[in-house]
Scaffold this motif. Structure first.
Motif, short mmCIF file in Angstrom:
data_model
loop_
_atom_site.label_atom_id
_atom_site.label_comp_id
_atom_site.label_asym_id
_atom_site.label_seq_id
_atom_site.Cartn_x
_atom_site.Cartn_y
_atom_site.Cartn_z
N THR A 47 5.38 -43.53 105.86
CA THR A 47 5.18 -44.91 106.32
C THR A 47 3.84 -45.06 107.05
N VAL A 48 2.82 -44.32 106.59
CA VAL A 48 1.53 -44.35 107.31
C VAL A 48 0.59 -45.42 106.78
N GLY A 49 1.00 -46.14 105.73
CA GLY A 49 0.15 -47.20 105.19
C GLY A 49 -0.67 -46.71 104.01
N ARG A 50 -1.22 -47.70 103.30
CA ARG A 50 -1.94 -47.42 102.04
C ARG A 50 -3.23 -46.64 102.27
N GLN A 51 -3.92 -46.95 103.38
CA GLN A 51 -5.27 -46.37 103.58
C GLN A 51 -5.22 -44.86 103.80
N GLU A 52 -4.07 -44.36 104.27
CA GLU A 52 -4.04 -42.94 104.65
C GLU A 52 -3.02 -42.15 103.83
N ILE A 53 -2.70 -42.67 102.66
CA ILE A 53 -1.66 -42.04 101.85
C ILE A 53 -2.19 -40.85 101.04
N ALA A 54 -3.50 -40.76 100.85
CA ALA A 54 -4.08 -39.78 99.91
C ALA A 54 -3.62 -38.34 100.15
N PRO A 55 -3.61 -37.82 101.40
CA PRO A 55 -3.20 -36.41 101.57
C PRO A 55 -1.75 -36.14 101.15
N PHE A 56 -0.93 -37.18 101.17
CA PHE A 56 0.47 -37.01 100.74
C PHE A 56 0.56 -37.03 99.22
N LEU A 57 -0.21 -37.91 98.59
CA LEU A 57 -0.21 -37.99 97.13
C LEU A 57 -0.78 -36.70 96.54
N ALA A 58 -1.62 -36.03 97.31
CA ALA A 58 -2.21 -34.77 96.84
C ALA A 58 -1.20 -33.62 96.86
N LEU A 96 -1.42 -49.84 95.70
CA LEU A 96 -2.57 -48.95 95.55
C LEU A 96 -3.46 -49.48 94.43
N GLN A 97 -4.75 -49.13 94.49
CA GLN A 97 -5.64 -49.57 93.40
C GLN A 97 -5.40 -48.75 92.15
N ASP A 98 -5.15 -47.45 92.31
CA ASP A 98 -4.95 -46.56 91.16
C ASP A 98 -3.45 -46.33 90.98
N PRO A 99 -3.04 -45.96 89.76
CA PRO A 99 -1.62 -45.66 89.58
C PRO A 99 -1.20 -44.46 90.42
N ALA A 100 0.03 -44.47 90.91
CA ALA A 100 0.52 -43.35 91.73
C ALA A 100 0.83 -42.15 90.83
N PRO A 101 0.65 -40.92 91.31
CA PRO A 101 1.02 -39.75 90.51
C PRO A 101 2.54 -39.69 90.31
N GLY A 102 2.97 -38.88 89.34
CA GLY A 102 4.38 -38.85 88.93
C GLY A 102 5.34 -38.47 90.04
N HIS A 103 4.89 -37.69 91.04
CA HIS A 103 5.82 -37.27 92.10
C HIS A 103 5.90 -38.29 93.23
N ALA A 104 5.26 -39.47 93.03
CA ALA A 104 5.24 -40.47 94.11
C ALA A 104 5.82 -41.80 93.62
N GLU A 105 6.57 -42.44 94.51
CA GLU A 105 7.07 -43.79 94.23
C GLU A 105 6.52 -44.69 95.32
#
Ligand code: NAP
Length: 251
Positions: free
Chosen positions: A136-147, A161-170
């Motif tokens: 729940t940290v917001g869109r701007q800081e989600i990248a390290p979790f999506l990685a 998000l501007q880009d599609p989320a990776p498969g392990h993310a909803e």
């Protein structure tokens, strides 16, 4: 009659809206709320609104000068550290009073299973492989979790998000506030095993109560440092601090 004095409210929070509404009701003062412009349809308070960055310290200093701002009330989110640093510096340069509305952070209760992360990257690194993380940290800081492709990420945010989320993310698009019932239902439905949150303080506490009730561990991101300033903890306290801090009008 003396001209209304302009109070620049650095906004983007519910408390900033409350403050603008309070200031709008005071004779002789005009609230001007500044928004970063990141949210497509923000809820707007009373008074004037401006939107978008000022262009760093120099841009804000020029804005204060050109718009005859009498005082800056920084009611940004506790994690908006750059804006606060710029505001304190620009106000010092222009000899404009700088005050900050800073709601208290959340305090751990005995039954809570919290671990503190000093920043977002540390929080992402603290999640165990295989976890189902509500982030729940917001869109701007989600990248390290999506990685982190070794965890399932349920990322709640207001704007997509501007880009599609990776498969392990909803991506869960939703606008706060959320009730305790809503938080419990979400955590149960997604079979969440860990909650990640910023220690924002204020209204978002329901998710921490829900995690406590479900015996879930929480990774809580600590607040960044903000500049020294006279502080108020609520919109009402800030209104009183503003009134006490404004130079008296000539009789
Ligand atoms: P930030 O990192 O501190 O600021 C980055 C830049 O965005 C600033 O240098 C400034 O650009 C511009 N900016 C930020 N707040 C602004 C405002 N109220 N008015 C005009 N320009 C602003 O800020 P952030 O963390 O991205 O937050 C952006 C906005 O979202 C803030 O209004 C904040 O209150 C709100 N918000 C943030 C969070 C969070 O977790 N960070 C959560 C909820 C709401 P220039 O240098 O060009 O002036």
């Amino acid at each position: 009659m003396a001209k209304a004095r302009r109070i620049l409210i650095l906004g983007g929070t519910g408390q900033a809206r409350e403050l603008a509404d309070l200031i709008a009701g005071l004779p002789g003062l005009t609230p001007v709320t500044s928004l970063a412009g990141r949210t497509a349809k923000p809820i707007l308070p009373q008074g004037e609104i401006r939107s978008g960055g000022f262009g760093g310290v120099a841009g804000l200093a020029a804005y204060l000068r050109e718009n005859g701002v009498a005082l800056v009330a920084d009611a940004t989110h506790p994690f908006a550290a750059t804006m606060s640093a710029h505001a304190a510096e620009a106000c010092a340069q222009e000899a404009v009073p700088y005050l900050r509305l800073e709601r208290p952070g959340w305090e751990r209760q005995d039954e809570d299973n919290w671990r503190e992360a000093h920043d977002i990257a540390a929080a992402a690194a603290m999640i165990e492989a295989g976890a189902r993380a509500l982030v729940t940290v917001g869109r701007q800081e989600i990248a390290p979790f999506l990685a982190r492709s070794d965890i399932s990420v349920f990322a709640r945010m207001i704007e997509p998000l501007q880009d599609p989320a990776p498969g392990h993310a909803e991506i869960i698009l939703a606008r706060p506030p959320f009730s305790l019932e809503e938080e419990l239902a979400l955590m149960r439905e997604k079979e969440i095993s860990v909650l990640v949150a910023k220690n924002s303080g204020g209204a978002g506490y329901a998710k921490l109560i829900a995690a406590r009730m479900l015996f879930l561990p929480v990774v809580l991101v600590a607040r960044p440092q903000k500049p020294q300033a006279p502080l108020a903890a609520s919109a009402e306290e800030m209104r009183d601090l503003i009134l006490a801090s404004l130079p008296r009008l000539p009789a």
